[in-house]
Design a protein around this motif. Structure first.
Motif, mmCIF file in Angstrom:
data_model
loop_
_atom_site.group_PDB
_atom_site.id
_atom_site.type_symbol
_atom_site.label_atom_id
_atom_site.label_comp_id
_atom_site.label_asym_id
_atom_site.label_seq_id
_atom_site.Cartn_x
_atom_site.Cartn_y
_atom_site.Cartn_z
ATOM 1 N N MET A 228 0.846 -1.194 0.000
ATOM 2 C CA MET A 228 0.000 0.000 0.000
ATOM 3 C C MET A 228 0.889 1.254 0.000
ATOM 4 O O MET A 228 1.892 1.337 0.685
ATOM 5 C CB MET A 228 -0.916 -0.003 1.218
ATOM 6 N N SER A 229 0.494 2.225 -0.754
ATOM 7 C CA SER A 229 1.245 3.456 -0.905
ATOM 8 C C SER A 229 1.067 4.351 0.321
ATOM 9 O O SER A 229 -0.005 4.428 0.906
ATOM 10 C CB SER A 229 0.757 4.180 -2.154
ATOM 11 N N ASP A 230 2.134 5.030 0.704
ATOM 12 C CA ASP A 230 2.109 5.969 1.819
ATOM 13 C C ASP A 230 2.170 7.378 1.231
ATOM 14 O O ASP A 230 3.215 7.798 0.729
ATOM 15 C CB ASP A 230 3.316 5.711 2.722
ATOM 16 N N PRO A 231 1.055 8.130 1.273
ATOM 17 C CA PRO A 231 1.022 9.462 0.648
ATOM 18 C C PRO A 231 2.109 10.407 1.154
ATOM 19 O O PRO A 231 2.678 11.170 0.373
ATOM 20 C CB PRO A 231 -0.368 9.998 0.987
ATOM 21 N N LEU A 232 2.417 10.368 2.439
ATOM 22 C CA LEU A 232 3.450 11.259 2.968
ATOM 23 C C LEU A 232 4.836 10.865 2.459
ATOM 24 O O LEU A 232 5.628 11.728 2.061
ATOM 25 C CB LEU A 232 3.440 11.257 4.496
ATOM 26 N N ARG A 233 5.131 9.588 2.442
ATOM 27 C CA ARG A 233 6.430 9.126 1.927
ATOM 28 C C ARG A 233 6.532 9.405 0.429
ATOM 29 O O ARG A 233 7.583 9.794 -0.071
ATOM 30 C CB ARG A 233 6.632 7.635 2.209
ATOM 31 N N ASP A 234 5.415 9.205 -0.304
ATOM 32 C CA ASP A 234 5.400 9.507 -1.739
ATOM 33 C C ASP A 234 5.635 10.991 -1.987
ATOM 34 O O ASP A 234 6.400 11.377 -2.877
ATOM 35 C CB ASP A 234 4.071 9.080 -2.369
ATOM 36 N N GLU A 235 4.983 11.831 -1.191
ATOM 37 C CA GLU A 235 5.143 13.288 -1.314
ATOM 38 C C GLU A 235 6.582 13.683 -1.012
ATOM 39 O O GLU A 235 7.186 14.494 -1.717
ATOM 40 C CB GLU A 235 4.185 14.000 -0.357
ATOM 41 N N ARG A 236 7.160 13.082 0.018
ATOM 42 C CA ARG A 236 8.543 13.391 0.387
ATOM 43 C C ARG A 236 9.503 13.014 -0.741
ATOM 44 O O ARG A 236 10.399 13.779 -1.093
ATOM 45 C CB ARG A 236 8.924 12.667 1.676
ATOM 46 N N ALA A 237 9.294 11.844 -1.325
ATOM 47 C CA ALA A 237 10.153 11.407 -2.432
ATOM 48 C C ALA A 237 10.030 12.350 -3.621
ATOM 49 O O ALA A 237 11.031 12.704 -4.258
ATOM 50 C CB ALA A 237 9.801 9.981 -2.836
ATOM 51 N N ALA A 238 8.801 12.780 -3.925
ATOM 52 C CA ALA A 238 8.583 13.700 -5.046
ATOM 53 C C ALA A 238 9.263 15.042 -4.795
ATOM 54 O O ALA A 238 9.869 15.624 -5.705
ATOM 55 C CB ALA A 238 7.086 13.889 -5.286
ATOM 56 N N VAL A 239 9.167 15.540 -3.573
ATOM 57 C CA VAL A 239 9.781 16.828 -3.246
ATOM 58 C C VAL A 239 11.304 16.724 -3.308
ATOM 59 O O VAL A 239 11.975 17.636 -3.823
ATOM 60 C CB VAL A 239 9.320 17.336 -1.865
ATOM 61 N N LEU A 240 11.862 15.635 -2.822
ATOM 62 C CA LEU A 240 13.317 15.455 -2.892
ATOM 63 C C LEU A 240 13.795 15.410 -4.338
ATOM 64 O O LEU A 240 14.825 15.995 -4.675
ATOM 65 C CB LEU A 240 13.736 14.186 -2.145
ATOM 66 N N THR A 241 13.024 14.765 -5.204
ATOM 67 C CA THR A 241 13.352 14.725 -6.628
ATOM 68 C C THR A 241 13.306 16.131 -7.215
ATOM 69 O O THR A 241 14.185 16.526 -7.988
ATOM 70 C CB THR A 241 12.389 13.780 -7.372
ATOM 71 N N GLN A 242 12.286 16.895 -6.840
ATOM 72 C CA GLN A 242 12.159 18.267 -7.329
ATOM 73 C C GLN A 242 13.321 19.137 -6.836
ATOM 74 O O GLN A 242 13.881 19.920 -7.599
ATOM 75 C CB GLN A 242 10.827 18.861 -6.874
ATOM 76 N N ILE A 243 13.697 18.987 -5.572
ATOM 77 C CA ILE A 243 14.808 19.762 -5.021
ATOM 78 C C ILE A 243 16.101 19.428 -5.754
ATOM 79 O O ILE A 243 16.887 20.321 -6.098
ATOM 80 C CB ILE A 243 14.949 19.523 -3.498
ATOM 81 N N GLU A 244 16.315 18.154 -6.022
ATOM 82 C CA GLU A 244 17.524 17.740 -6.748
ATOM 83 C C GLU A 244 17.562 18.365 -8.145
ATOM 84 O O GLU A 244 18.583 18.902 -8.569
ATOM 85 C CB GLU A 244 17.560 16.221 -6.847
ATOM 86 N N ALA A 245 16.432 18.321 -8.851
ATOM 87 C CA ALA A 245 16.371 18.890 -10.205
ATOM 88 C C ALA A 245 16.569 20.405 -10.179
ATOM 89 O O ALA A 245 17.300 20.957 -11.006
ATOM 90 C CB ALA A 245 15.042 18.538 -10.865
ATOM 91 N N LEU A 246 15.920 21.081 -9.238
ATOM 92 C CA LEU A 246 16.058 22.534 -9.142
ATOM 93 C C LEU A 246 17.470 22.940 -8.732
ATOM 94 O O LEU A 246 17.995 23.957 -9.197
ATOM 95 C CB LEU A 246 15.030 23.104 -8.162
ATOM 96 N N SER A 247 18.096 22.151 -7.874
ATOM 97 C CA SER A 247 19.477 22.442 -7.472
ATOM 98 C C SER A 247 20.411 22.336 -8.671
ATOM 99 O O SER A 247 21.286 23.189 -8.857
ATOM 100 C CB SER A 247 19.926 21.486 -6.368
ATOM 101 N N ARG A 248 20.212 21.316 -9.493
ATOM 102 C CA ARG A 248 21.021 21.175 -10.715
ATOM 103 C C ARG A 248 20.782 22.354 -11.642
ATOM 104 O O ARG A 248 21.727 22.924 -12.204
ATOM 105 C CB ARG A 248 20.673 19.871 -11.445
ATOM 106 N N GLU A 249 19.502 22.731 -11.807
ATOM 107 C CA GLU A 249 19.166 23.861 -12.679
ATOM 108 C C GLU A 249 19.804 25.148 -12.165
ATOM 109 O O GLU A 249 20.347 25.939 -12.941
ATOM 110 C CB GLU A 249 17.653 24.017 -12.789
ATOM 111 N N PHE A 250 19.748 25.357 -10.853
ATOM 112 C CA PHE A 250 20.353 26.556 -10.261
ATOM 113 C C PHE A 250 21.853 26.576 -10.533
ATOM 114 O O PHE A 250 22.413 27.605 -10.937
ATOM 115 C CB PHE A 250 20.075 26.610 -8.757
ATOM 116 N N ASP A 251 22.502 25.439 -10.325
ATOM 117 C CA ASP A 251 23.947 25.350 -10.569
ATOM 118 C C ASP A 251 24.275 25.633 -12.034
ATOM 119 O O ASP A 251 25.279 26.285 -12.338
ATOM 120 C CB ASP A 251 24.483 23.980 -10.161
ATOM 121 N N GLU A 252 23.427 25.168 -12.948
ATOM 122 C CA GLU A 252 23.634 25.416 -14.374
ATOM 123 C C GLU A 252 23.493 26.904 -14.706
ATOM 124 O O GLU A 252 24.276 27.442 -15.492
ATOM 125 C CB GLU A 252 22.655 24.599 -15.208
#
Length: 108
Positions: A1-25
């Motif tokens: 069964m999916s955990d909405p909070l854990r799923d949300e956390r994973a999505a946000v971490l992915t977004q932070i990683e992508a935005l950090s790369r974009e900022f560095d670029e």
């Protein structure tokens, strides 16, 4: 069964990683550019782009803090209880916003 909070956390971490790369670029591009971006009539300046990405990154980090706080509330047994009035937060609201701290009435 999916955990909405854990799923949300994973999505946000992915977004932070992508935005950090974009900022560095953007920062790297500004270092290697000799363009006078402050007076370029072609559109947004590098400084504007950097600030835009920085703002999105800050929003994502704030969202991560909200999710982490919700996980802590769940561990403490307080998840799903409005921080303002103490009533339960509707399941529909938690489904839409797993990190919600308040019920719909108090959010207004």
């Amino acid at each position: 069964m999916s955990d909405p909070l854990r799923d949300e956390r994973a999505a946000v971490l992915t977004q932070i990683e992508a935005l950090s790369r974009e900022f560095d670029e953007v920062v790297a591009a500004s270092r290697s550019s000799n363009a006078d971006d402050e007076h370029d009539p072609e559109g947004a300046t590098i400084a504007f782009e950097r600030q835009q990405v920085a703002a999105l990154l800050e929003q994502a980090r704030s969202r991560l803090a909200d999710v982490d706080a919700a996980l802590a509330r769940r561990d403490a047994g307080d998840y799903g209880v409005c921080e303002t009035c103490g009533r339960p937060i509707a399941a529909e609201r938690l489904a839409a916003r797993p990190a919600a701290r308040t019920c719909i009435d108090c959010a207004r």
